[in-house]
Design a protein around this motif. Structure first.
Motif, PDB file in Angstrom:
ATOM      1  N   ALA A 143     -10.488   2.798  -6.936  1.00 34.84           N
ATOM      2  CA  ALA A 143     -10.109   1.422  -7.230  1.00 34.84           C
ATOM      3  C   ALA A 143      -8.722   1.050  -6.734  1.00 34.84           C
ATOM      4  CB  ALA A 143     -10.201   1.170  -8.738  1.00 34.84           C
ATOM      5  N   TRP A 144      -7.938   2.041  -6.236  1.00 36.07           N
ATOM      6  CA  TRP A 144      -6.545   1.769  -5.901  1.00 36.07           C
ATOM      7  C   TRP A 144      -6.223   2.198  -4.477  1.00 36.07           C
ATOM      8  CZ3 TRP A 144      -4.640  -1.311  -9.388  1.00 36.07           C
ATOM      9  CH2 TRP A 144      -5.108  -1.222 -10.697  1.00 36.07           C
ATOM     10  N   GLN A 145      -5.318   1.450  -3.869  1.00 35.07           N
ATOM     11  CA  GLN A 145      -4.875   1.745  -2.509  1.00 35.07           C
ATOM     12  C   GLN A 145      -3.359   1.598  -2.430  1.00 35.07           C
ATOM     13  OE1 GLN A 145      -6.898  -1.217  -0.146  1.00 35.07           O
ATOM     14  NE2 GLN A 145      -5.406  -2.818  -0.613  1.00 35.07           N
ATOM     15  N   ILE A 146      -2.796   2.035  -1.299  1.00 32.90           N
ATOM     16  CA  ILE A 146      -1.343   1.985  -1.111  1.00 32.90           C
ATOM     17  C   ILE A 146      -0.883   0.551  -0.893  1.00 32.90           C
ATOM     18  CG2 ILE A 146       0.561   2.697   0.392  1.00 32.90           C
ATOM     19  CD1 ILE A 146      -1.023   5.239   0.967  1.00 32.90           C
ATOM     20  N   ALA A 147       0.158   0.160  -1.606  1.00 29.82           N
ATOM     21  CA  ALA A 147       0.850  -1.111  -1.374  1.00 29.82           C
ATOM     22  C   ALA A 147       2.072  -0.795  -0.521  1.00 29.82           C
ATOM     23  CB  ALA A 147       1.256  -1.749  -2.700  1.00 29.82           C
ATOM     24  N   LEU A 183       1.182   9.598   3.243  1.00 30.10           N
ATOM     25  CA  LEU A 183       0.109   8.671   3.624  1.00 30.10           C
ATOM     26  C   LEU A 183       0.684   7.266   3.669  1.00 30.10           C
ATOM     27  CD1 LEU A 183      -2.988   8.803   4.196  1.00 30.10           C
ATOM     28  CD2 LEU A 183      -3.338   8.154   1.804  1.00 30.10           C
ATOM     29  N   GLY A 184       0.389   6.545   4.752  1.00 26.35           N
ATOM     30  CA  GLY A 184       0.968   5.220   4.937  1.00 26.35           C
ATOM     31  C   GLY A 184       0.089   4.080   4.497  1.00 26.35           C
ATOM     32  N   GLU A 185      -1.221   4.308   4.430  1.00 27.57           N
ATOM     33  CA  GLU A 185      -2.155   3.268   3.997  1.00 27.57           C
ATOM     34  C   GLU A 185      -3.481   3.919   3.606  1.00 27.57           C
ATOM     35  OE1 GLU A 185      -3.823   2.170   8.488  1.00 27.57           O
ATOM     36  OE2 GLU A 185      -2.759   0.667   7.304  1.00 27.57           O
ATOM     37  N   GLY A 186      -4.315   3.156   2.887  1.00 22.18           N
ATOM     38  CA  GLY A 186      -5.632   3.666   2.535  1.00 22.18           C
ATOM     39  C   GLY A 186      -5.837   3.844   1.050  1.00 22.18           C
ATOM     40  N   LEU A 187      -7.056   4.276   0.695  1.00 22.33           N
ATOM     41  CA  LEU A 187      -7.432   4.507  -0.694  1.00 22.33           C
ATOM     42  C   LEU A 187      -6.757   5.754  -1.239  1.00 22.33           C
ATOM     43  CD1 LEU A 187     -11.268   3.784  -0.453  1.00 22.33           C
ATOM     44  CD2 LEU A 187      -9.519   2.284  -1.429  1.00 22.33           C
ATOM     45  N   LEU A 188      -6.542   5.759  -2.560  1.00 26.88           N
ATOM     46  CA  LEU A 188      -5.841   6.868  -3.209  1.00 26.88           C
ATOM     47  C   LEU A 188      -6.700   7.518  -4.283  1.00 26.88           C
ATOM     48  CD1 LEU A 188      -2.317   5.244  -3.728  1.00 26.88           C
ATOM     49  CD2 LEU A 188      -2.889   7.044  -2.089  1.00 26.88           C
ATOM     50  N   GLU A 189      -6.726   8.852  -4.268  1.00 28.17           N
ATOM     51  CA  GLU A 189      -7.262   9.630  -5.382  1.00 28.17           C
ATOM     52  C   GLU A 189      -6.128  10.200  -6.222  1.00 28.17           C
ATOM     53  OE1 GLU A 189     -10.069  12.620  -4.338  1.00 28.17           O
ATOM     54  OE2 GLU A 189     -11.598  11.188  -3.720  1.00 28.17           O
ATOM     55  N   LEU A 190      -4.976  10.372  -5.593  1.00 31.42           N
ATOM     56  CA  LEU A 190      -3.819  10.929  -6.290  1.00 31.42           C
ATOM     57  C   LEU A 190      -2.564  10.155  -5.925  1.00 31.42           C
ATOM     58  CD1 LEU A 190      -5.501  13.658  -4.918  1.00 31.42           C
ATOM     59  CD2 LEU A 190      -4.235  14.684  -6.780  1.00 31.42           C
ATOM     60  N   ILE A 191      -1.570  10.258  -6.791  1.00 29.59           N
ATOM     61  CA  ILE A 191      -0.236   9.787  -6.452  1.00 29.59           C
ATOM     62  C   ILE A 191       0.530  10.899  -5.750  1.00 29.59           C
ATOM     63  CG2 ILE A 191       2.004   9.097  -7.426  1.00 29.59           C
ATOM     64  CD1 ILE A 191       0.440   7.656  -9.644  1.00 29.59           C
ATOM     65  N   PRO A 234       9.580   1.819  -9.875  1.00 30.23           N
ATOM     66  CA  PRO A 234       8.423   2.376 -10.591  1.00 30.23           C
ATOM     67  C   PRO A 234       7.258   2.607  -9.633  1.00 30.23           C
ATOM     68  CG  PRO A 234       8.643   0.036 -11.041  1.00 30.23           C
ATOM     69  CD  PRO A 234       9.882   0.428 -10.285  1.00 30.23           C
ATOM     70  N   ILE A 235       6.437   3.598  -9.922  1.00 28.32           N
ATOM     71  CA  ILE A 235       5.337   3.942  -9.031  1.00 28.32           C
ATOM     72  C   ILE A 235       4.365   2.781  -8.880  1.00 28.32           C
ATOM     73  CG2 ILE A 235       3.846   4.927 -10.822  1.00 28.32           C
ATOM     74  CD1 ILE A 235       4.444   6.276  -7.224  1.00 28.32           C
ATOM     75  N   SER A 236       4.328   1.884  -9.851  1.00 26.77           N
ATOM     76  CA  SER A 236       3.425   0.726  -9.781  1.00 26.77           C
ATOM     77  C   SER A 236       3.752  -0.195  -8.616  1.00 26.77           C
ATOM     78  CB  SER A 236       3.457  -0.060 -11.096  1.00 26.77           C
ATOM     79  OG  SER A 236       4.780  -0.411 -11.446  1.00 26.77           O
ATOM     80  N   ASP A 237       4.965  -0.114  -8.064  1.00 30.55           N
ATOM     81  CA  ASP A 237       5.332  -0.941  -6.919  1.00 30.55           C
ATOM     82  C   ASP A 237       4.633  -0.505  -5.635  1.00 30.55           C
ATOM     83  OD1 ASP A 237       6.992  -2.423  -8.494  1.00 30.55           O
ATOM     84  OD2 ASP A 237       8.871  -1.746  -7.592  1.00 30.55           O
ATOM     85  N   PHE A 238       4.030   0.678  -5.642  1.00 29.98           N
ATOM     86  CA  PHE A 238       3.472   1.229  -4.408  1.00 29.98           C
ATOM     87  C   PHE A 238       1.953   1.360  -4.438  1.00 29.98           C
ATOM     88  CE2 PHE A 238       7.664   2.971  -5.375  1.00 29.98           C
ATOM     89  CZ  PHE A 238       8.383   2.541  -4.279  1.00 29.98           C
ATOM     90  N   ILE A 239       1.319   0.823  -5.477  1.00 27.02           N
ATOM     91  CA  ILE A 239      -0.131   0.930  -5.628  1.00 27.02           C
ATOM     92  C   ILE A 239      -0.687  -0.438  -5.998  1.00 27.02           C
ATOM     93  CG2 ILE A 239      -2.015   2.130  -6.814  1.00 27.02           C
ATOM     94  CD1 ILE A 239      -0.020   4.328  -7.548  1.00 27.02           C
ATOM     95  N   GLU A 240      -1.819  -0.817  -5.383  1.00 28.93           N
ATOM     96  CA  GLU A 240      -2.455  -2.082  -5.689  1.00 28.93           C
ATOM     97  C   GLU A 240      -3.970  -1.906  -5.742  1.00 28.93           C
ATOM     98  OE1 GLU A 240      -1.171  -4.578  -2.504  1.00 28.93           O
ATOM     99  OE2 GLU A 240      -2.642  -3.779  -1.079  1.00 28.93           O
ATOM    100  N   ARG A 241      -4.644  -2.895  -6.298  1.00 22.36           N
ATOM    101  CA  ARG A 241      -6.091  -2.852  -6.420  1.00 22.36           C
ATOM    102  C   ARG A 241      -6.727  -2.809  -5.021  1.00 22.36           C
ATOM    103  NH1 ARG A 241      -9.064  -1.746 -10.787  1.00 22.36           N
ATOM    104  NH2 ARG A 241      -7.770  -3.149 -12.024  1.00 22.36           N
ATOM    105  N   ALA A 242      -7.680  -1.914  -4.819  1.00 24.82           N
ATOM    106  CA  ALA A 242      -8.346  -1.787  -3.527  1.00 24.82           C
ATOM    107  C   ALA A 242      -9.283  -2.963  -3.282  1.00 24.82           C
ATOM    108  CB  ALA A 242      -9.125  -0.479  -3.464  1.00 24.82           C
ATOM    109  N   GLU A 243      -9.468  -3.317  -2.026  1.00 23.81           N
ATOM    110  CA  GLU A 243     -10.385  -4.391  -1.679  1.00 23.81           C
ATOM    111  C   GLU A 243     -11.793  -4.033  -2.145  1.00 23.81           C
ATOM    112  OE1 GLU A 243     -10.180  -5.239   2.448  1.00 23.81           O
ATOM    113  OE2 GLU A 243      -8.018  -5.573   2.455  1.00 23.81           O
ATOM    114  N   GLY A 244     -12.465  -5.010  -2.738  1.00 22.88           N
ATOM    115  CA  GLY A 244     -13.805  -4.769  -3.234  1.00 22.88           C
ATOM    116  C   GLY A 244     -13.839  -4.251  -4.656  1.00 22.88           C
TER     117      GLY A 244
END
Length: 287
Positions: free
Chosen positions: A262-266, A96-104, A180-190
């Motif tokens: 709450a999280w989306q792809i960075a 997945l290249g962009e969008g909201l995430l339910e899983l890593i 680290p996996i945290s480099d690829f996930i950010e807070r979702a808009e809203g």
């Protein structure tokens, strides 16, 4: 979230330092064809194996020739037990290249539309590898009825040893990099936590940690047939939302509705869609 009875898997350390090839094969087979006790409500399965000499979590322990030979003969497709770095490497690719995430991470043909990566391995095999490195599994989050009418439930939080999660791939120069996996996930808009006055840099808050819990999914019975490791069929390998059957998860309980995500792809450091990479899982516990 389904209310399921969890069969917990845990690893008890011993003072031996040598592994035999049969030890590894038996443990792998155990996870795929496990038997339960006659207790109809819950079974506690204890796996005993050997451990190497104590050292710090940041160091690789001494590896005996017998142990290295045994690991090399162990067949877990898509999974490599990396003794030199004391971690589990899982063949994966970006799904997945962009969008909201339910899983890593998920398995193939399951939840690729809501996962960052797809792993090319069975979750039960990944579980086996983590056990062999000394990690102890706990259980995913669950619900328990607190009245006879089953109209009120108590949330039981997930448990398990902490495991660091990384992605390993080649950068534009061709050099292998571990992030680290945290480099690829950010807070979702809203879903910012700073209020209406938050600036763009605050709304795009990075995922706070790269350490998750080794929940260990669950083993369920299906009549008189073989027992089933639930994550193998559901595809929930590493979850951000709570499904109750995931291999690794966040602490606490997290709703899976679209409004609650709450999280989306960075995308800043993420390789392009379809790129092959390694999911690296490093137990924090001292081996």
């Amino acid at each position: 979230m389904p209310r399921i009875r969890a069969t917990r898997l845990c690893l008890h350390r011993t003072h031996a330092i040598a592994f035999s090839v049969m030890n590894f094969r038996d443990l792998s087979c155990f996870l795929l064809a496990v038997s339960v006790t006659t207790d109809s409500t819950r079974a506690e399965i204890v796996v005993e194996t050997a451990a190497v000499a104590e050292t710090t979590a940041a160091q690789s322990p001494p590896i005996s020739p017998a142990m290295r030979a045994a690991v090399e003969k162990l067949s877990l497709p898509g999974v490599k037990i990396n003794l030199d770095q004391w971690c589990v490497d899982v063949a994966s690719r970006v799904c997945l290249g962009e969008g909201l995430l339910e899983l890593i991470a998920c398995t193939e043909d399951t939840k690729e539309h809501e996962s960052l990566i797809m792993v090319e391995a069975k979750p039960s095999h990944i579980h086996t590898a983590l056990l062999l490195l000394g990690a102890k599994s706990g259980s995913p989050a669950s619900q328990q009825a607190i009245n006879p009418e089953m109209t009120r439930f108590r949330h039981n939080p997930p448990s398990g040893d902490p495991v660091e999660v990384f992605l390993v791939f080649k950068d534009p120069t061709g050099a292998e990099t571990e992030r680290p996996i945290s480099d690829f996930i950010e807070r979702a808009e809203g879903h910012d936590t700073h209020g209406d006055e938050a600036g763009p840099e605050e709304v795009a808050e990075k995922f706070p940690a790269h350490t998750l819990l080794f929940a260990g999914s669950v083993i369920v019975a299906e009549g008189d047939g073989p027992h089933r490791y639930l994550s193998d069929s559901s595809g929930s390998v590493i979850s951000l939302a709570t499904f109750g059957d995931e291999l690794l998860c966040l602490p606490g309980f997290h709703e899976s509705s679209n409004e609650a995500l709450a999280w989306q792809i960075a995308t800043a450091h993420l390789p392009k869609l379809g790129s092959k990479l390694i999911l690296r899982l490093r137990p924090q516990a001292s081996p």
